[in-house]
Design a protein around this motif. Sequence first.
Motif, PDB file in Angstrom:
ATOM      1  N   ALA A  71      -1.616  -2.903   9.847  1.00  0.00           N
ATOM      2  CA  ALA A  71      -1.590  -3.504   8.512  1.00  0.00           C
ATOM      3  C   ALA A  71      -1.814  -2.460   7.426  1.00  0.00           C
ATOM      4  O   ALA A  71      -1.117  -2.443   6.401  1.00  0.00           O
ATOM      5  CB  ALA A  71      -2.655  -4.600   8.418  1.00  0.00           C
ATOM      6  N   VAL A  72      -2.773  -1.574   7.645  1.00  0.00           N
ATOM      7  CA  VAL A  72      -3.050  -0.519   6.672  1.00  0.00           C
ATOM      8  C   VAL A  72      -1.838   0.389   6.516  1.00  0.00           C
ATOM      9  O   VAL A  72      -1.462   0.775   5.398  1.00  0.00           O
ATOM     10  CB  VAL A  72      -4.292   0.299   7.092  1.00  0.00           C
ATOM     11  CG1 VAL A  72      -4.438   1.540   6.223  1.00  0.00           C
ATOM     12  CG2 VAL A  72      -5.552  -0.562   6.999  1.00  0.00           C
ATOM     13  N   SER A  73      -1.202   0.729   7.620  1.00  0.00           N
ATOM     14  CA  SER A  73      -0.009   1.571   7.571  1.00  0.00           C
ATOM     15  C   SER A  73       1.084   0.917   6.743  1.00  0.00           C
ATOM     16  O   SER A  73       1.712   1.560   5.898  1.00  0.00           O
ATOM     17  CB  SER A  73       0.491   1.833   8.995  1.00  0.00           C
ATOM     18  OG  SER A  73       1.736   2.494   8.977  1.00  0.00           O
ATOM     19  N   ALA A  74       1.323  -0.384   6.978  1.00  0.00           N
ATOM     20  CA  ALA A  74       2.363  -1.095   6.235  1.00  0.00           C
ATOM     21  C   ALA A  74       2.059  -1.119   4.744  1.00  0.00           C
ATOM     22  O   ALA A  74       2.945  -0.925   3.905  1.00  0.00           O
ATOM     23  CB  ALA A  74       2.491  -2.518   6.771  1.00  0.00           C
ATOM     24  N   ILE A  75       0.801  -1.344   4.390  1.00  0.00           N
ATOM     25  CA  ILE A  75       0.419  -1.412   2.978  1.00  0.00           C
ATOM     26  C   ILE A  75       0.581  -0.052   2.313  1.00  0.00           C
ATOM     27  O   ILE A  75       1.068   0.052   1.174  1.00  0.00           O
ATOM     28  CB  ILE A  75      -1.027  -1.927   2.847  1.00  0.00           C
ATOM     29  CG1 ILE A  75      -1.112  -3.390   3.296  1.00  0.00           C
ATOM     30  CG2 ILE A  75      -1.528  -1.791   1.416  1.00  0.00           C
ATOM     31  CD1 ILE A  75      -2.517  -3.909   3.464  1.00  0.00           C
ATOM     32  N   GLU A  76       0.186   1.007   2.999  1.00  0.00           N
ATOM     33  CA  GLU A  76       0.309   2.350   2.417  1.00  0.00           C
ATOM     34  C   GLU A  76       1.767   2.727   2.202  1.00  0.00           C
ATOM     35  O   GLU A  76       2.136   3.286   1.160  1.00  0.00           O
ATOM     36  CB  GLU A  76      -0.383   3.369   3.317  1.00  0.00           C
ATOM     37  CG  GLU A  76      -1.897   3.248   3.314  1.00  0.00           C
ATOM     38  CD  GLU A  76      -2.555   4.188   4.311  1.00  0.00           C
ATOM     39  OE1 GLU A  76      -1.859   4.685   5.218  1.00  0.00           O
ATOM     40  OE2 GLU A  76      -3.772   4.426   4.184  1.00  0.00           O
ATOM     41  N   ILE A  77       2.615   2.432   3.180  1.00  0.00           N
ATOM     42  CA  ILE A  77       4.041   2.727   3.040  1.00  0.00           C
ATOM     43  C   ILE A  77       4.639   1.908   1.902  1.00  0.00           C
ATOM     44  O   ILE A  77       5.438   2.410   1.102  1.00  0.00           O
ATOM     45  CB  ILE A  77       4.771   2.444   4.365  1.00  0.00           C
ATOM     46  CG1 ILE A  77       4.335   3.449   5.429  1.00  0.00           C
ATOM     47  CG2 ILE A  77       6.283   2.500   4.174  1.00  0.00           C
ATOM     48  CD1 ILE A  77       4.856   3.133   6.817  1.00  0.00           C
ATOM     49  N   ALA A  78       4.238   0.626   1.809  1.00  0.00           N
ATOM     50  CA  ALA A  78       4.750  -0.223   0.732  1.00  0.00           C
ATOM     51  C   ALA A  78       4.367   0.330  -0.634  1.00  0.00           C
ATOM     52  O   ALA A  78       5.167   0.283  -1.575  1.00  0.00           O
ATOM     53  CB  ALA A  78       4.207  -1.645   0.896  1.00  0.00           C
ATOM     54  N   GLY A  79       3.144   0.858  -0.758  1.00  0.00           N
ATOM     55  CA  GLY A  79       2.712   1.414  -2.038  1.00  0.00           C
ATOM     56  C   GLY A  79       3.516   2.632  -2.441  1.00  0.00           C
ATOM     57  O   GLY A  79       3.924   2.778  -3.606  1.00  0.00           O
ATOM     58  N   GLU A  80       3.773   3.538  -1.480  1.00  0.00           N
ATOM     59  CA  GLU A  80       4.578   4.726  -1.776  1.00  0.00           C
ATOM     60  C   GLU A  80       5.983   4.339  -2.203  1.00  0.00           C
ATOM     61  O   GLU A  80       6.533   4.881  -3.170  1.00  0.00           O
ATOM     62  CB  GLU A  80       4.638   5.632  -0.545  1.00  0.00           C
ATOM     63  CG  GLU A  80       3.321   6.311  -0.204  1.00  0.00           C
ATOM     64  CD  GLU A  80       3.478   7.259   0.982  1.00  0.00           C
ATOM     65  OE1 GLU A  80       4.584   7.280   1.577  1.00  0.00           O
ATOM     66  OE2 GLU A  80       2.519   7.969   1.287  1.00  0.00           O
ATOM     67  N   TYR A  81       6.578   3.394  -1.478  1.00  0.00           N
ATOM     68  CA  TYR A  81       7.946   2.986  -1.785  1.00  0.00           C
ATOM     69  C   TYR A  81       8.026   2.289  -3.144  1.00  0.00           C
ATOM     70  O   TYR A  81       8.948   2.542  -3.935  1.00  0.00           O
ATOM     71  CB  TYR A  81       8.462   2.054  -0.698  1.00  0.00           C
ATOM     72  CG  TYR A  81       9.899   1.639  -0.879  1.00  0.00           C
ATOM     73  CD1 TYR A  81      10.934   2.430  -0.393  1.00  0.00           C
ATOM     74  CD2 TYR A  81      10.229   0.455  -1.534  1.00  0.00           C
ATOM     75  CE1 TYR A  81      12.256   2.057  -0.556  1.00  0.00           C
ATOM     76  CE2 TYR A  81      11.550   0.078  -1.708  1.00  0.00           C
ATOM     77  CZ  TYR A  81      12.553   0.875  -1.216  1.00  0.00           C
ATOM     78  OH  TYR A  81      13.866   0.499  -1.388  1.00  0.00           O
ATOM     79  N   LEU A  82       7.055   1.402  -3.435  1.00  0.00           N
ATOM     80  CA  LEU A  82       7.072   0.669  -4.699  1.00  0.00           C
ATOM     81  C   LEU A  82       6.926   1.612  -5.887  1.00  0.00           C
ATOM     82  O   LEU A  82       7.582   1.435  -6.920  1.00  0.00           O
ATOM     83  CB  LEU A  82       5.965  -0.386  -4.714  1.00  0.00           C
ATOM     84  CG  LEU A  82       5.851  -1.210  -6.004  1.00  0.00           C
ATOM     85  CD1 LEU A  82       7.171  -1.902  -6.321  1.00  0.00           C
ATOM     86  CD2 LEU A  82       4.725  -2.237  -5.879  1.00  0.00           C
TER      87      LEU A  82
END
Length: 309
Positions: A71-82
Amino acid sequence: MMDIKIDTDIFPKLRDGVRAHWAPVYFEPISGSYERFVVGVAAFHQDDFHLEWANQLDRLKCFYGSDAIGAVSAIEIAGEYLEADLAKRATEAFTKPDPAVTGIAFGDLREAEGRSLESVARSWMSALSSLYIEPTAEMVAVARPALNAAADAGQGSGDRLPFMVCDYVKSQREGFAGYFSADLREGKQRRMKGSSHKVIIDFSGSKLVANFGTLKAGSLTGSVNLIKRRLWDLKVERDREPGSELSRNHEMILQRPPKDDPQVTEKQQANLDEAFEALEHQADQEELRLRALASVQQIGEHILNAEAA
């Protein structure tokens, strides 16, 4: 009657602040469920934007235990992409969203006033998210050296695997050099140099697109973070494919120590297994293939066979 003069200078002036739109970013861990977390707030106007992201993601361990890594990995990747998407498409990133990972949703756009875009975003994050605390001056001072170190590390991952795979494949098959990125072909230590949002693909063949990474027992956290970033790069590249019928296979290929490696302790092996499972879960969510092989030769032969198939 005595005139009373009010010193209006003591009141904040609207012209000293900003009027902006803002919107929350939600993470929905279970598809179709009402459960969700506020993981970010974006504030923006026509000239600029600020994205304030959750900084207490470790709290998710209370809910999900070891599964929190995914979950943390998904959130971090989403933040970079956004952040990259906001820089490119501004408000359209919310009105026509294209999140990097599943489970990310956006709230309604609203208006607010504040001293700055950062102030607006931080105040709403503080009010809405249990995965965030507003940074103090002391926290920023402590975090800055770590961020600088991470930025320096981004100039070169120190992972020799992509270069070694490139050299092996070139030695086995003439004409394959052009499938590798320029920095690998030329032997330049330039992993992730330049823009932090630049998409880097190690190998782009006629049938296979691949990035390479080493899962290191001695520096597991750093290697996992790099692999997560390379997964994100593959996801972005995969989504650029013109059509599903002609799309190539997209794989994140890892080299990890074998189970009988005498230099790796049982505890380290357990940590490697846990990290790999979390990375595999993240890859599955993005419909990517995560493949672990034991040596440069095995990776090279896999590439040659995939292109020959």
